[in-house]
Motif scaffolding. Structure first.
Motif, PDB file in Angstrom:
ATOM      1  N   LEU A  60      -5.763  12.272  -6.352  1.00 20.93           N
ATOM      2  CA  LEU A  60      -5.281  13.501  -5.715  1.00 20.93           C
ATOM      3  C   LEU A  60      -6.301  14.065  -4.735  1.00 20.93           C
ATOM      4  O   LEU A  60      -5.934  14.624  -3.690  1.00 20.93           O
ATOM      5  N   ALA A  61      -7.585  13.922  -5.062  1.00 18.69           N
ATOM      6  CA  ALA A  61      -8.623  14.412  -4.155  1.00 18.69           C
ATOM      7  C   ALA A  61      -8.588  13.648  -2.834  1.00 18.69           C
ATOM      8  O   ALA A  61      -8.821  14.222  -1.761  1.00 18.69           O
ATOM      9  N   ILE A  62      -8.289  12.363  -2.898  1.00 17.53           N
ATOM     10  CA  ILE A  62      -8.151  11.557  -1.679  1.00 17.53           C
ATOM     11  C   ILE A  62      -6.886  11.971  -0.939  1.00 17.53           C
ATOM     12  O   ILE A  62      -6.888  12.206   0.276  1.00 17.53           O
ATOM     13  N   ASP A 105      -9.979   0.757   2.595  1.00 16.54           N
ATOM     14  CA  ASP A 105      -9.173   1.203   1.451  1.00 16.54           C
ATOM     15  C   ASP A 105      -9.740   2.532   0.972  1.00 16.54           C
ATOM     16  O   ASP A 105     -10.895   2.617   0.564  1.00 16.54           O
ATOM     17  N   LEU A 106      -8.908   3.573   1.011  1.00 20.49           N
ATOM     18  CA  LEU A 106      -9.356   4.905   0.620  1.00 20.49           C
ATOM     19  C   LEU A 106      -9.758   4.968  -0.850  1.00 20.49           C
ATOM     20  O   LEU A 106     -10.587   5.795  -1.234  1.00 20.49           O
ATOM     21  N   ILE A 107      -9.184   4.131  -1.676  1.00 22.24           N
ATOM     22  CA  ILE A 107      -9.447   4.202  -3.112  1.00 22.24           C
ATOM     23  C   ILE A 107     -10.760   3.519  -3.477  1.00 22.24           C
ATOM     24  O   ILE A 107     -11.600   4.092  -4.180  1.00 22.24           O
ATOM     25  N   SER A 108     -10.968   2.316  -2.985  1.00 18.17           N
ATOM     26  CA  SER A 108     -12.193   1.565  -3.341  1.00 18.17           C
ATOM     27  C   SER A 108     -13.326   1.801  -2.349  1.00 18.17           C
ATOM     28  O   SER A 108     -14.491   1.571  -2.679  1.00 18.17           O
ATOM     29  N   GLY A 109     -12.982   2.235  -1.129  1.00 17.25           N
ATOM     30  CA  GLY A 109     -13.991   2.388  -0.089  1.00 17.25           C
ATOM     31  C   GLY A 109     -14.319   1.097   0.642  1.00 17.25           C
ATOM     32  O   GLY A 109     -15.183   1.077   1.527  1.00 17.25           O
ATOM     33  N   GLU A 110     -13.617   0.014   0.315  1.00 19.20           N
ATOM     34  CA  GLU A 110     -13.908  -1.283   0.923  1.00 19.20           C
ATOM     35  C   GLU A 110     -13.387  -1.324   2.356  1.00 19.20           C
ATOM     36  O   GLU A 110     -12.265  -0.895   2.646  1.00 19.20           O
ATOM     37  N   HIS A 111     -14.208  -1.881   3.284  1.00 14.67           N
ATOM     38  CA  HIS A 111     -13.816  -2.041   4.687  1.00 14.67           C
ATOM     39  C   HIS A 111     -13.265  -3.456   4.895  1.00 14.67           C
ATOM     40  O   HIS A 111     -13.668  -4.412   4.216  1.00 14.67           O
ATOM     41  N   TYR A 112     -12.386  -3.560   5.890  1.00  9.64           N
ATOM     42  CA  TYR A 112     -11.769  -4.855   6.189  1.00  9.64           C
ATOM     43  C   TYR A 112     -12.105  -5.244   7.618  1.00  9.64           C
ATOM     44  O   TYR A 112     -11.960  -4.449   8.557  1.00  9.64           O
ATOM     45  N   ALA A 113     -12.527  -6.515   7.756  1.00 13.20           N
ATOM     46  CA  ALA A 113     -13.056  -6.984   9.034  1.00 13.20           C
ATOM     47  C   ALA A 113     -11.961  -7.291  10.047  1.00 13.20           C
ATOM     48  O   ALA A 113     -12.146  -7.086  11.243  1.00 13.20           O
ATOM     49  N   GLY A 114     -10.821  -7.789   9.596  1.00 11.14           N
ATOM     50  CA  GLY A 114      -9.794  -8.167  10.556  1.00 11.14           C
ATOM     51  C   GLY A 114      -8.526  -8.617   9.892  1.00 11.14           C
ATOM     52  O   GLY A 114      -8.427  -8.698   8.663  1.00 11.14           O
ATOM     53  N   GLN A 142      -3.356  -2.925  -9.384  1.00  8.33           N
ATOM     54  CA  GLN A 142      -4.257  -2.307  -8.421  1.00  8.33           C
ATOM     55  C   GLN A 142      -3.460  -1.749  -7.256  1.00  8.33           C
ATOM     56  O   GLN A 142      -2.475  -2.338  -6.809  1.00  8.33           O
ATOM     57  N   THR A 143      -3.877  -0.613  -6.735  1.00  4.02           N
ATOM     58  CA  THR A 143      -3.264  -0.008  -5.553  1.00  4.02           C
ATOM     59  C   THR A 143      -4.290   0.088  -4.447  1.00  4.02           C
ATOM     60  O   THR A 143      -5.454   0.433  -4.689  1.00  4.02           O
ATOM     61  N   LEU A 144      -3.851  -0.233  -3.221  1.00  2.00           N
ATOM     62  CA  LEU A 144      -4.661  -0.045  -2.020  1.00  2.00           C
ATOM     63  C   LEU A 144      -4.019   1.030  -1.162  1.00  2.00           C
ATOM     64  O   LEU A 144      -2.789   1.054  -1.001  1.00  2.00           O
ATOM     65  N   TRP A 145      -4.848   1.917  -0.602  1.00  2.00           N
ATOM     66  CA  TRP A 145      -4.415   2.846   0.440  1.00  2.00           C
ATOM     67  C   TRP A 145      -5.241   2.503   1.680  1.00  2.00           C
ATOM     68  O   TRP A 145      -6.326   3.041   1.889  1.00  2.00           O
ATOM     69  N   ILE A 146      -4.741   1.577   2.490  1.00  2.10           N
ATOM     70  CA  ILE A 146      -5.495   1.059   3.635  1.00  2.10           C
ATOM     71  C   ILE A 146      -5.205   1.932   4.848  1.00  2.10           C
ATOM     72  O   ILE A 146      -4.065   2.069   5.275  1.00  2.10           O
ATOM     73  N   THR A 147      -6.267   2.494   5.422  1.00  2.00           N
ATOM     74  CA  THR A 147      -6.091   3.431   6.527  1.00  2.00           C
ATOM     75  C   THR A 147      -7.002   3.097   7.699  1.00  2.00           C
ATOM     76  O   THR A 147      -8.028   2.426   7.544  1.00  2.00           O
ATOM     77  N   ASN A 148      -6.618   3.600   8.867  1.00  3.58           N
ATOM     78  CA  ASN A 148      -7.425   3.434  10.076  1.00  3.58           C
ATOM     79  C   ASN A 148      -8.392   4.595  10.287  1.00  3.58           C
ATOM     80  O   ASN A 148      -9.202   4.577  11.197  1.00  3.58           O
ATOM     81  N   MET A 149      -8.295   5.637   9.468  1.00  4.55           N
ATOM     82  CA  MET A 149      -9.207   6.769   9.581  1.00  4.55           C
ATOM     83  C   MET A 149      -9.312   7.469   8.240  1.00  4.55           C
ATOM     84  O   MET A 149      -8.347   7.558   7.494  1.00  4.55           O
ATOM     85  N   ARG A 150     -10.482   7.920   7.929  1.00  3.08           N
ATOM     86  CA  ARG A 150     -10.696   8.586   6.647  1.00  3.08           C
ATOM     87  C   ARG A 150     -10.901  10.074   6.896  1.00  3.08           C
ATOM     88  O   ARG A 150     -11.775  10.472   7.672  1.00  3.08           O
ATOM     89  N   GLU A 151     -10.071  10.881   6.234  1.00  2.00           N
ATOM     90  CA  GLU A 151     -10.216  12.331   6.311  1.00  2.00           C
ATOM     91  C   GLU A 151     -10.850  12.823   5.016  1.00  2.00           C
ATOM     92  O   GLU A 151     -10.435  12.435   3.931  1.00  2.00           O
ATOM     93  N   GLU A 152     -11.854  13.669   5.128  1.00  8.21           N
ATOM     94  CA  GLU A 152     -12.545  14.181   3.954  1.00  8.21           C
ATOM     95  C   GLU A 152     -12.682  15.694   4.064  1.00  8.21           C
ATOM     96  O   GLU A 152     -12.573  16.266   5.151  1.00  8.21           O
ATOM     97  N   ASN A 153     -12.937  16.311   2.900  1.00  8.23           N
ATOM     98  CA  ASN A 153     -13.170  17.758   2.898  1.00  8.23           C
ATOM     99  C   ASN A 153     -14.407  18.098   3.741  1.00  8.23           C
ATOM    100  O   ASN A 153     -15.385  17.388   3.719  1.00  8.23           O
TER     101      ASN A 153
END
Length: 592
Positions: free
Chosen positions: A495-497, A561-570, A581-592
């Motif tokens: 929920l925080a994410i 991936d917003l959940i694990s913090g893992e970056h993807y090269a391509g 397992q769930t992935l939330w793969i995004t092109n930008m990370r929004e944080e508080n």
């Protein structure tokens, strides 16, 4: 906005005309003694709209990605020498701060049965819970949702006692019928007889009881009943309620010889309530609770002029079936059929609630054989089944009664070691979907089946209505390895994410992905089109490969991936998702 004094007369006239139009539809075939013009004036006055009038913005979204509703009874968490509503507030502040925006406080009124849904007095707070000051304290820090139990009230209420005595208020408040009427088409959610014989000062009458003989249906053909409920709504607004859950509203208007479900007068009554409520408080929200097949449920959006939100009742049985079968085909097919909600409306998503997992919303989506298999599996995991009566006198399963944590402790093959992961996966899917998440407190806490409450109450639904002692709960939640603490921390992290991502706005774009039957996925895009999130879950108990080419990632974006913090090269990268397992793969990370 608030109109100025020069516009006031014109605004009131427009509002009066709009209310009158609703009444003309509702009472088209009913004689109203004082006339509809006068009734319109009375309703506007009762709602307090004969002075300054607020005019709502059409198609305004009164929510965002930070909105999550906690669903709870007022006495779920208890402490010695403290009112339960005060204890609940303390619990909410300690454990949900920053991730929960609203509280659905289940009926907190004096009641005689059905854990609050058989109301004795709509204007009071149950003394065993606290008082209006305690309700206001919750409303001061959280958006407050309250139930408008509008279809029926208690047979022990003053209104019904007056009905029996032929006195006001109550003399003509309840719907009566004859055993000789054609009631064969009436849709029932229960197995008890529809009509209850009572002796009144006028002689023998047969009152209509959709749910139980202690819950007698009100008769909205009598405008006095409508005026009472408009007064109740005003009272709730005055005490901090912003979200109104219209309980069992689909059954409101009755015409013998019909199904008595979803009648046009019922829809028009919802439109009328919306008109009155949003002119009193423009950011107020109406949510219809209609545990019926999916297409009928969606009809309560109207043309963005009925409910602001409808309960997404098909989600719980379909998601449960997906996770215990390891096949998302039916969930995916349903999601593709769901229309995007217009601005000013959205879905109210949930996986579990104070009631059971409804099976009617799965009708036409799952076959009878699949439903039978699901029911049998839930019974193996300790669940019970409640039934409803059909037209031919047979009974049919109506809902599964089980705590969600127990329901997800295995698959069709039996219990396994993936229960916690499966449970968190269910919520990760729900949190990502278009709409506002509703999180039942016992799901937030990972509460197990409560068989003693079932035995004590005699009601199957009590299995998922445990009462916690706060001291016991504090100990369970601070244990670093206990399941309750793991659940709370896992859900809080998700929920925080979620609350920071504009692509998770309840009205952000959503498309279903086609990734086979073991990977369930959908794509969300923020309303300004800047952020995309690919939500992908392995809904099986085996590792599943995912080629990033299959989700069409834009090459020049940086993805993570917003959940694990893992970056993807391509796009050429291939991933392996662990079971559930769930992935939330995004092109930008929004944080508080």
């Amino acid at each position: 906005m608030i109109i100025d004094s020069e516009q006031s007369a014109v605004g009131l006239e427009r509002l009066h005309d709009r209310v009158l139009q609703h009444l003309q539809v509702i009472y088209h075939h009913v004689a109203v003694p004082q006339g509809l013009e006068q009734l319109a004036d009375e309703l506007v006055s009762t709602m307090g709209l004969d002075g300054d009038v607020h005019f709502p913005r059409q198609y305004a979204n009164h929510w965002n990605q930070g909105d999550v509703v906690m669903i709870t009874y007022g006495d779920t968490v208890l402490a010695e020498n403290e009112k339960p509503l005060q204890t609940l507030k303390r619990f909410l502040d300690n454990y949900t701060g920053g991730v929960i925006s609203a509280v659905h406080l289940l009926p907190f009124y004096p009641w005689s049965s059905d854990d609050g849904f058989s109301v004795l007095d709509y204007s009071s707070v149950n003394e065993a819970l606290g008082d209006w000051d305690d309700v206001a304290a919750i409303a001061a820090d959280y958006d407050l949702m309250a139930d408008l139990v509008i279809n029926h009230c208690s047979s022990r209420s003053l209104w019904f006692e007056n009905f029996l005595k032929d006195e006001d208020p109550g003399r003509d408040y309840f719907f009566t019928a004859s055993p000789d009427d054609d009631l064969s088409a009436v849709v029932r959610p229960r197995t008890s007889p529809l009509l209850r014989e009572v002796t009144t000062a006028r002689g023998t009458e047969w009152v209509w009881c959709t749910f139980s003989h202690d819950q007698v249906d009100l008769d909205f053909r009598n405008p006095a009943v409508l005026r009472q409920f408009v007064s109740i709504v005003r009272h709730y607004l005055n005490n901090g309620v912003r979200l109104f859950r219209l309980d069992a509203v689909a059954f409101l208007w009755k015409i013998p010889g019909t199904s008595c479900l979803n009648l046009e007068q019922t829809h028009e009554l919802v439109r009328l309530l919306r008109t009155l409520v949003e002119h009193a408080r423009p950011d107020a929200v109406l949510i219809t609770e209609t545990n019926i097949p999916n297409r009928e449920n969606l009809s309560y959006f109207g043309n963005a002029n009925e409910a602001h939100c409808v309960y997404n009742f098909s989600l719980p049985p379909l998601l449960l079936n997906t996770l215990v079968s390891g096949d998302c085909s039916y969930l995916k097919q349903w999601l593709m059929s769901m229309p995007p909600a217009q601005n000013g409306t959205t879905y109210f998503n949930f996986v579990a609630s104070h009631d059971g997992i409804g099976l009617r919303p799965a009708e036409g989506l799952l076959s009878d054989e699949e439903l039978d298999t699901l029911i049998a599996t839930m019974q193996e995991f300790g669940g019970h089944v409640s039934y409803r009566a059909l037209e031919d006198g047979r009974n049919r399963p109506y809902e599964i009664n089980i705590s969600l944590f127990d329901a997800l402790q295995g698959t069709l093959d039996g219990p396994d070691e993936h229960g916690l992961a499966r449970f968190l996966c269910a919520h990760a899917i729900m949190f990502g979907l278009e709409g506002i998440p509703g999180l039942y407190i016992h799901s937030f806490l990972g509460t197990r089946n409560d068989y003693s409450r079932v035995k004590h109450s005699g009601h199957n639904r009590a299995i998922n209505r445990h009462q916690w002692q706060l001291a016991e709960l504090d100990e369970a939640l601070t244990d670093p390895v206990a399941s309750h603490g793991l659940v709370v921390r896992g859900l809080r992290d998700l929920l925080a994410i979620r609350r920071c991502q504009p692509a998770f706005h309840p009205n952000a774009t959503q498309f279903t992905l086609h990734l086979g039957c073991h990977l369930f996925g959908f794509w969300r895009q923020s309303m300004d089109r800047r952020q995309s999130i690919f939500c992908i879950s392995n809904i099986s108990n085996e590792d599943q490969p995912l080629n990033l080419q299959d989700i069409n990632l834009i090459e020049y974006h940086q993805w993570l991936d917003l959940i694990s913090g893992e970056h993807y090269a391509g796009r050429e990268q291939q991933l392996v998702l662990e079971p559930y397992q769930t992935l939330w793969i995004t092109n930008m990370r929004e944080e508080n």
